[in-house]
Design a protein around this motif. Structure first.
Motif, short mmCIF file in Angstrom:
data_model
loop_
_atom_site.label_atom_id
_atom_site.label_comp_id
_atom_site.label_asym_id
_atom_site.label_seq_id
_atom_site.Cartn_x
_atom_site.Cartn_y
_atom_site.Cartn_z
N MET A 190 -54.34 48.01 -25.62
CA MET A 190 -54.04 46.94 -24.68
C MET A 190 -54.22 45.58 -25.36
O MET A 190 -54.83 45.48 -26.42
N TYR A 191 -53.66 44.54 -24.73
CA TYR A 191 -53.80 43.17 -25.19
C TYR A 191 -54.24 42.31 -24.01
O TYR A 191 -53.94 42.62 -22.86
N LEU A 192 -54.93 41.24 -24.30
CA LEU A 192 -55.35 40.29 -23.26
C LEU A 192 -54.33 39.17 -23.18
O LEU A 192 -53.76 38.75 -24.20
N THR A 193 -54.10 38.67 -21.97
CA THR A 193 -53.22 37.52 -21.80
C THR A 193 -53.63 36.70 -20.59
O THR A 193 -54.18 37.22 -19.62
N ASN A 194 -53.36 35.41 -20.69
CA ASN A 194 -53.51 34.51 -19.54
C ASN A 194 -52.13 33.98 -19.14
O ASN A 194 -52.02 33.01 -18.41
N GLY A 195 -51.08 34.61 -19.68
CA GLY A 195 -49.72 34.19 -19.40
C GLY A 195 -49.13 33.32 -20.50
O GLY A 195 -47.92 33.17 -20.59
N GLU A 196 -49.98 32.72 -21.33
CA GLU A 196 -49.52 31.88 -22.43
C GLU A 196 -50.00 32.39 -23.78
O GLU A 196 -49.29 32.33 -24.76
N SER B 181 -58.50 34.60 -14.98
CA SER B 181 -57.13 34.30 -15.38
C SER B 181 -56.65 35.20 -16.52
O SER B 181 -55.50 35.13 -16.91
N TRP B 182 -57.52 36.05 -17.03
CA TRP B 182 -57.17 36.96 -18.13
C TRP B 182 -56.98 38.37 -17.62
O TRP B 182 -57.77 38.87 -16.82
N THR B 183 -55.90 39.01 -18.07
CA THR B 183 -55.63 40.40 -17.70
C THR B 183 -55.24 41.19 -18.95
O THR B 183 -54.93 40.60 -19.99
N GLU B 184 -55.26 42.50 -18.83
CA GLU B 184 -54.82 43.35 -19.93
C GLU B 184 -53.40 43.81 -19.68
O GLU B 184 -53.02 44.11 -18.55
N ALA C 3 -46.00 46.98 -24.95
CA ALA C 3 -44.62 46.88 -24.49
C ALA C 3 -44.39 45.64 -23.62
O ALA C 3 -43.28 45.14 -23.53
N ALA C 4 -45.44 45.13 -22.99
CA ALA C 4 -45.32 43.96 -22.12
C ALA C 4 -45.44 42.64 -22.88
O ALA C 4 -45.24 41.58 -22.30
N LEU C 5 -45.74 42.70 -24.18
CA LEU C 5 -45.84 41.48 -24.97
C LEU C 5 -44.46 40.85 -25.15
O LEU C 5 -43.46 41.56 -25.28
N PRO C 6 -44.38 39.53 -25.17
CA PRO C 6 -43.08 38.88 -25.39
C PRO C 6 -42.59 39.15 -26.81
O PRO C 6 -43.39 39.26 -27.74
N THR D 135 -73.90 29.84 -23.73
CA THR D 135 -73.44 31.21 -23.58
C THR D 135 -71.91 31.21 -23.70
O THR D 135 -71.24 30.46 -22.99
N GLN D 136 -71.40 32.03 -24.59
CA GLN D 136 -69.96 32.17 -24.73
C GLN D 136 -69.55 33.52 -24.19
O GLN D 136 -70.28 34.49 -24.30
N ILE D 137 -68.36 33.55 -23.66
CA ILE D 137 -67.80 34.81 -23.15
C ILE D 137 -66.74 35.27 -24.14
O ILE D 137 -65.82 34.52 -24.48
N ILE D 138 -66.88 36.50 -24.60
CA ILE D 138 -65.90 37.10 -25.52
C ILE D 138 -65.29 38.30 -24.80
O ILE D 138 -66.00 39.23 -24.42
N LEU D 139 -63.98 38.24 -24.59
CA LEU D 139 -63.26 39.35 -23.96
C LEU D 139 -62.62 40.19 -25.05
O LEU D 139 -62.01 39.66 -25.97
N THR D 140 -62.73 41.51 -24.92
CA THR D 140 -62.11 42.43 -25.87
C THR D 140 -61.28 43.43 -25.08
O THR D 140 -61.78 44.08 -24.16
#
Length: 54
Positions: free
Chosen positions: A17-23, A39-42, A46-49, A7-12
């Protein structure tokens, strides 16, 4: 013969919005087996590096 079901988990991310784990950042993220979804948030675009921050 060996048979396995994986089973794979696919986050959309939601629209705009964008998904990030900080890296890593993305609209859709396919997580490896055993990965923690907590560990993933939206974030907003504007918050993207910026390229300079990378």
């Amino acid at each position: 013969m060996k048979k396995e079901t994986l089973t794979q988990i696919i986050l959309t991310a939601e629209e705009g919005m964008y998904l990030t784990n900080g890296e890593t950042y993305g609209k859709t993220v396919v997580l490896p087996l055993g990965a923690d979804t907590a560990s993933w948030t939206e974030v907003t675009e504007a918050a993207l590096p910026t390229q300079e921050a990378l």
